[in-house]
Every structure is written in structure tokens, then in C-alpha cells.
Design a protein around this motif. Structure first.
Motif, short mmCIF file in Angstrom:
data_model
loop_
_atom_site.label_atom_id
_atom_site.label_comp_id
_atom_site.label_asym_id
_atom_site.label_seq_id
_atom_site.Cartn_x
_atom_site.Cartn_y
_atom_site.Cartn_z
N ASN A 70 38.41 54.87 17.15
CA ASN A 70 38.21 56.00 18.06
C ASN A 70 39.53 56.71 18.36
OD1 ASN A 70 35.49 55.53 18.14
ND2 ASN A 70 35.56 54.40 20.07
N ALA A 71 40.60 55.96 18.54
CA ALA A 71 41.90 56.57 18.81
C ALA A 71 42.39 57.36 17.60
CB ALA A 71 42.91 55.50 19.18
N GLU A 72 42.13 56.85 16.42
CA GLU A 72 42.52 57.56 15.20
C GLU A 72 41.72 58.84 15.01
OE1 GLU A 72 41.72 56.54 10.74
OE2 GLU A 72 43.44 55.37 11.47
N ASP A 73 40.44 58.79 15.37
CA ASP A 73 39.59 59.98 15.25
C ASP A 73 39.99 61.09 16.22
OD1 ASP A 73 38.18 58.76 13.24
OD2 ASP A 73 36.52 58.12 14.53
N ARG A 74 40.54 60.73 17.36
CA ARG A 74 40.95 61.72 18.36
C ARG A 74 42.20 62.49 17.93
NH1 ARG A 74 40.41 57.71 23.26
NH2 ARG A 74 38.16 57.42 23.18
N LYS A 75 42.99 61.88 17.08
CA LYS A 75 44.24 62.52 16.66
C LYS A 75 44.01 63.58 15.65
CE LYS A 75 47.43 58.84 17.67
NZ LYS A 75 48.43 57.95 17.16
#
Length: 75
Positions: A70-75
């Protein structure tokens, strides 16, 4: 790395659930040799507790891998 954490998390979760069910209810006698807790002599007598710990660690690892995705998708 995230995919490896997810696979390892699922394996830990399956080992934990399978070990707890097999130890508590005696189901899946054929799976006795497939479970990690049955091969470690140090855990003899603590199979249920060890299985629960494996399951919880598996869920935690799955949660960490999901939050990393999820953190990678937000970037």
C-alpha cells in the motif's frame, strides 16, 4: 521482497493453523510429517502454543507485506 514476505507469511499461517488443528483435534493424521512443530524436539509438549505463535507471526508478516504494498502504491 514484498512477494517473498507474503509467501512466507502464508506458509507460516498455514503451518500454524494446520498444527493447531492437528494437535487439538487429531485431524489430518497424514499431515503429521508436514508440520514443522512436529519435527523440532525442543517443542515437544508445546505444539499448540508453537502453532499459535507461528500463525500469529504469519498474520503479522502478511500485514507488513500488505502495508508495504500500500505504501508503494501511494508513491
Amino acid at each position: 521482497m514484498k512477494a517473498a514476505m507474503e509467501v512466507f507469511g502464508w506458509l507460516l499461517l498455514l503451518q500454524g493453523v494446520g498444527g493447531a488443528v492437528n494437535t487439538l483435534f487429531g485431524w489430518w493424521r497424514w499431515a503429521h510429517d508436514l508440520l514443522v512443530v512436529n519435527h523440532l524436539p525442543v517443542l515437544e509438549g508445546y505444539e499448540v502454543f508453537a502453532s499459535i505463535v507461528l500463525g500469529v507471526l504469519g498474520m503479522a508478516l502478511l500485514a507488513v507485506s500488505r502495508s508495504a504494498k500500500n505504501a508503494e502504491d501511494r508513491k
